[in-house]
Design a protein around this motif. Sequence first.
Motif, mmCIF file in Angstrom:
data_model
loop_
_atom_site.group_PDB
_atom_site.id
_atom_site.type_symbol
_atom_site.label_atom_id
_atom_site.label_comp_id
_atom_site.label_asym_id
_atom_site.label_seq_id
_atom_site.Cartn_x
_atom_site.Cartn_y
_atom_site.Cartn_z
ATOM 1 N N VAL A 217 0.702 -1.098 -0.236
ATOM 2 C CA VAL A 217 0.127 -0.098 -0.013
ATOM 3 C C VAL A 217 0.718 1.350 -0.078
ATOM 4 N N ALA A 218 1.668 1.274 0.948
ATOM 5 C CA ALA A 218 3.002 2.471 1.226
ATOM 6 C C ALA A 218 3.559 2.730 -0.288
ATOM 7 N N SER A 219 3.849 1.430 -1.166
ATOM 8 C CA SER A 219 4.638 1.702 -2.409
ATOM 9 C C SER A 219 3.807 2.169 -3.645
ATOM 10 N N ARG A 220 2.385 2.067 -3.385
ATOM 11 C CA ARG A 220 1.508 2.393 -4.443
ATOM 12 C C ARG A 220 0.307 3.413 -4.302
ATOM 13 N N ILE A 221 -0.006 3.730 -2.974
ATOM 14 C CA ILE A 221 -1.063 4.402 -2.693
ATOM 15 C C ILE A 221 -0.719 6.126 -3.302
ATOM 16 N N SER A 222 -1.904 6.539 -3.592
ATOM 17 C CA SER A 222 -1.626 7.891 -4.086
ATOM 18 C C SER A 222 -0.757 8.833 -3.022
ATOM 19 N N PRO A 223 0.072 9.659 -3.607
ATOM 20 C CA PRO A 223 0.913 10.564 -2.693
ATOM 21 C C PRO A 223 0.017 11.310 -1.596
ATOM 22 N N ALA A 224 -1.168 11.842 -2.007
ATOM 23 C CA ALA A 224 -1.919 12.400 -1.140
ATOM 24 C C ALA A 224 -2.236 11.821 0.195
ATOM 25 N N GLN A 225 -2.438 10.416 -0.183
ATOM 26 C CA GLN A 225 -2.696 9.502 1.071
ATOM 27 C C GLN A 225 -1.662 8.959 1.868
ATOM 28 N N VAL A 226 -0.064 8.859 1.484
ATOM 29 C CA VAL A 226 0.680 8.255 1.819
ATOM 30 C C VAL A 226 1.247 8.598 3.336
ATOM 31 N N ALA A 227 0.869 9.831 3.944
ATOM 32 C CA ALA A 227 0.986 10.301 5.091
ATOM 33 C C ALA A 227 0.533 9.455 6.100
ATOM 34 N N GLN A 228 -0.773 8.594 5.653
ATOM 35 C CA GLN A 228 -1.191 7.791 6.654
ATOM 36 C C GLN A 228 -0.041 6.567 7.313
ATOM 37 N N LEU A 229 0.810 6.598 6.476
ATOM 38 C CA LEU A 229 1.644 5.406 6.693
ATOM 39 C C LEU A 229 3.093 5.896 7.315
ATOM 40 N N ILE A 230 3.491 7.005 7.383
ATOM 41 C CA ILE A 230 4.700 7.495 7.749
ATOM 42 C C ILE A 230 5.087 7.125 9.504
ATOM 43 N N ASP A 231 4.287 6.865 9.950
ATOM 44 C CA ASP A 231 4.433 6.462 11.393
ATOM 45 C C ASP A 231 4.026 5.358 11.645
ATOM 46 N N ASP A 232 3.969 4.059 10.682
ATOM 47 C CA ASP A 232 3.534 2.845 10.647
ATOM 48 C C ASP A 232 4.795 1.994 11.708
ATOM 49 N N ASP A 233 4.262 1.065 12.265
ATOM 50 C CA ASP A 233 4.848 0.114 13.412
ATOM 51 C C ASP A 233 6.013 -0.694 12.393
ATOM 52 N N ASP A 234 5.800 -0.795 11.538
ATOM 53 C CA ASP A 234 7.125 -1.523 10.635
ATOM 54 C C ASP A 234 7.923 -0.448 9.959
ATOM 55 N N ASP A 235 9.346 -0.893 10.107
ATOM 56 C CA ASP A 235 10.502 -0.027 9.678
ATOM 57 C C ASP A 235 10.611 -0.008 8.124
ATOM 58 N N PHE A 236 10.308 -0.969 7.442
ATOM 59 C CA PHE A 236 10.217 -0.855 6.014
ATOM 60 C C PHE A 236 9.046 -0.123 5.393
ATOM 61 N N VAL A 237 7.891 -0.344 6.155
ATOM 62 C CA VAL A 237 6.488 0.538 5.688
ATOM 63 C C VAL A 237 7.012 1.950 5.778
ATOM 64 N N ARG A 238 7.471 2.079 6.926
ATOM 65 C CA ARG A 238 7.745 3.690 7.265
ATOM 66 C C ARG A 238 8.863 4.254 6.379
ATOM 67 N N GLU A 239 9.664 3.390 5.948
ATOM 68 C CA GLU A 239 10.664 3.958 4.884
ATOM 69 C C GLU A 239 10.208 4.278 3.709
ATOM 70 N N VAL A 240 9.366 3.430 3.089
ATOM 71 C CA VAL A 240 8.725 3.479 1.870
ATOM 72 C C VAL A 240 7.938 4.682 1.782
ATOM 73 N N ALA A 241 7.052 4.762 2.905
ATOM 74 C CA ALA A 241 6.186 6.245 2.992
ATOM 75 C C ALA A 241 6.819 7.309 2.998
#
Length: 257
Positions: A217-241
């Motif tokens: 999701v973080a890799s493909r979601i529209s840029p306007a919505q990616v902010a929802q994942l910048i504080d994700d619990d997973d390191d990889f998800v946070r990094e790509v977001a």
Amino acid sequence: MTDEIDEAKTWLGEDVECSSCAHLDLQAQGKCRLKHACVNDRYARRIDRFFNWNPKLANSYLRHAHFEVRAIAAKHADIFVLPPLLDDPEETVRWNAARRLPKSKILRLRDDPHREVRIRIVSLLEDAELTHMMGDQDYYVRLVVARRIAPPLLSRMVDDAEAEVRRVVAQRLPAEWLLCMVNDPSATVRLEVAQRLAPDLLSALVADPDWRVRYEVASRISPAQVAQLIDDDDDFVREVARSRRSAGTELLREMPL
């Protein structure tokens, strides 16, 4: 030339005796050969070679006691004598007959007691004929149905009991129907959904419990919505977001006013 196995045994384990064979005359004509092309041999390759050389004899072997002979004869016999073989006790015989008969004759094999026959029957049928098999008791039969049937008909399989079947459904289901699978109990299925959903619909999966789904999701979601994942619990998800948010910010700065 002989086959690799240097013996000539019948299916009962007895030595093959050419002198007592009903086809002794064929040997002189070069239409059979011990250890190479023989209907009395227990090895399928030799039986098959015999019928390749003598296809007109196949009809007379459809009731032979050895199932290998019946199955191979079915590949060469006249089509009009094959229907009774659909009731043969051996699944190999039933399948070899079915593959040569018209669909109207083989539809009842969709309920064949042997899964291998049902699996193979799928390859011979088309969409309307396959809907009957969507609820097959064997998951692998349903899996091959899901791989073959037209995508618009797959909506009936989104709740299949087997995750692997649902995963194939998620791969092939028309994209506009994928939202109905975002809450699938299997992470592998939801990952397939995440890989196909339109970017502006991926917000339905931002809180998915599996990090692999959120990463997609973080890799493909529209840029306007990616902010929802910048504080994700997973390191990889946070990094790509965060990487995508930064890239989006830079792009905005470079755009002319």
